[in-house]
Design an enzyme around this catalytic site. Structure first.
Site, short mmCIF file in Angstrom:
data_model
loop_
_atom_site.label_atom_id
_atom_site.label_comp_id
_atom_site.label_asym_id
_atom_site.label_seq_id
_atom_site.Cartn_x
_atom_site.Cartn_y
_atom_site.Cartn_z
N HIS A 19 0.85 -1.19 0.00
CA HIS A 19 0.00 0.00 0.00
C HIS A 19 0.89 1.25 0.00
O HIS A 19 2.09 1.16 0.30
CB HIS A 19 -0.94 -0.03 1.20
CG HIS A 19 -2.06 -1.01 1.02
ND1 HIS A 19 -2.67 -1.68 2.04
CD2 HIS A 19 -2.65 -1.45 -0.14
CE1 HIS A 19 -3.62 -2.46 1.55
NE2 HIS A 19 -3.61 -2.36 0.23
N GLY A 66 -3.71 -2.08 -7.70
CA GLY A 66 -4.58 -2.73 -6.72
C GLY A 66 -6.04 -2.29 -6.79
O GLY A 66 -6.94 -3.11 -6.97
N ASP A 71 -5.22 -6.69 -6.95
CA ASP A 71 -5.28 -7.66 -5.83
C ASP A 71 -6.05 -8.91 -6.27
O ASP A 71 -5.70 -10.02 -5.93
CB ASP A 71 -5.98 -7.06 -4.61
CG ASP A 71 -5.24 -5.89 -4.02
OD1 ASP A 71 -4.74 -6.00 -2.90
OD2 ASP A 71 -5.16 -4.85 -4.70
N ASP A 91 -1.43 -1.81 4.72
CA ASP A 91 -1.38 -0.67 5.64
C ASP A 91 -2.42 -0.81 6.74
O ASP A 91 -3.62 -0.74 6.48
CB ASP A 91 -1.63 0.61 4.82
CG ASP A 91 -1.40 1.86 5.63
OD1 ASP A 91 -1.36 1.78 6.88
OD2 ASP A 91 -1.26 2.94 5.02
N HIS A 98 -10.41 -0.22 -1.75
CA HIS A 98 -10.65 -1.59 -2.21
C HIS A 98 -10.38 -2.60 -1.08
O HIS A 98 -9.83 -3.67 -1.31
CB HIS A 98 -9.78 -1.89 -3.44
CG HIS A 98 -8.32 -1.67 -3.21
ND1 HIS A 98 -7.78 -0.46 -2.86
CD2 HIS A 98 -7.26 -2.53 -3.28
CE1 HIS A 98 -6.46 -0.58 -2.72
NE2 HIS A 98 -6.13 -1.83 -2.95
N ASP A 101 -11.11 -6.24 -1.63
CA ASP A 101 -10.14 -6.95 -2.48
C ASP A 101 -8.90 -7.35 -1.66
O ASP A 101 -8.32 -8.42 -1.87
CB ASP A 101 -9.69 -6.07 -3.65
CG ASP A 101 -10.83 -5.64 -4.55
OD1 ASP A 101 -11.95 -5.47 -4.05
OD2 ASP A 101 -10.59 -5.47 -5.75
N ARG A 107 -7.22 -13.62 2.22
CA ARG A 107 -8.00 -14.83 2.49
C ARG A 107 -7.56 -15.98 1.59
O ARG A 107 -7.34 -17.11 2.04
CB ARG A 107 -9.49 -14.54 2.30
CG ARG A 107 -10.34 -15.75 2.53
CD ARG A 107 -11.83 -15.53 2.34
NE ARG A 107 -12.48 -16.82 2.42
CZ ARG A 107 -12.56 -17.68 1.40
NH1 ARG A 107 -12.07 -17.36 0.21
NH2 ARG A 107 -13.10 -18.86 1.56
O1 LIG Z 1 -3.50 -1.40 -3.62
C1 LIG Z 1 -2.64 -2.24 -3.60
C2 LIG Z 1 -2.82 -3.48 -2.82
O2 LIG Z 1 -4.05 -3.58 -2.18
C3 LIG Z 1 -1.39 -2.07 -4.36
O3 LIG Z 1 -1.67 -1.52 -5.61
P1 LIG Z 1 -0.55 -0.67 -6.35
O4 LIG Z 1 0.70 -1.47 -6.34
O5 LIG Z 1 -1.05 -0.42 -7.74
O6 LIG Z 1 -0.42 0.61 -5.56
#
Ligand SMILES: O=C(CO)COP(=O)(O)O
Length: 152
Positions: A19, A66, A71, A91, A98, A101, A107
């Site tokens: 994140h 992501g 994801d 994070d 999301h 996701d 999971r």
């Molecule tokens: O959001 C993410 C994982 O949940 C990571 O996505 P990015 O690598 O595109 O920032």
């Protein structure tokens, strides 16, 4: 649930995800472990994967970002047995749009029993373990028996 086994080859398929507030931490970890990572097939979510590729020179297949489905793409690969290790610096202090996701990815990694590191200390432990360098066998759900049971 009945279980069977899956062999993870010495050369692994490793997914790298972070994140936004953890991207620097994962980038630094990748730089510190570049040599170890270079022996494996790497993929990552769109931004994370592209940043790692650009800043370390490692070959990284970047999926979608992501929030745009990355994801889910990695989760699907895990369900298909095509990812062996997930390193996901998610994070715990900031919400992401999301979140479902993110939960789904974590999971599926648990369902399919792949080694997962969600922070630097565990990533360090993983990279130093024989999982990272040797062929290892993991227990996984026996999907064929699961399906056969459900359709009889
Ligand atoms: O959001 C993410 C994982 O949940 C990571 O996505 P990015 O690598 O595109 O920032």
């Amino acid at each position: 649930m009945q279980f069977t086994t899956r062999t993870l080859k010495a050369k692994k398929n490793i997914a790298l995800v972070a994140h936004d507030h953890l991207k620097t931490a994962l980038l630094n970890w990748c730089k510190s472990n570049k040599e170890e990572l270079s022996h494996h097939h790497l993929c990552g979510t769109g931004t994370t994967g592209t940043l790692i590729k650009n800043e370390t020179g490692l070959e990284v297949k970047a999926m979608l970002s992501g929030p745009m489905g990355g994801d889910q793409q990695i989760g699907a690969l895990i369900a298909e047995g095509k990812i062996d290790i997930l390193i996901f610096f998610w994070d715990p202090l900031n919400a992401v749009p999301h979140d479902p996701d993110v939960k789904a990815l974590l999971r599926l990694a648990t369902v399919w029993n792949i080694p997962v590191a969600t922070n630097q200390a565990t990533a360090n432990a993983l990279v130093q373990s024989q999982i990272f360098t040797n062929e290892v066998t993991i227990d996984i759900p026996d999907y064929q028996r699961y399906l056969a049971e459900r359709v009889k």
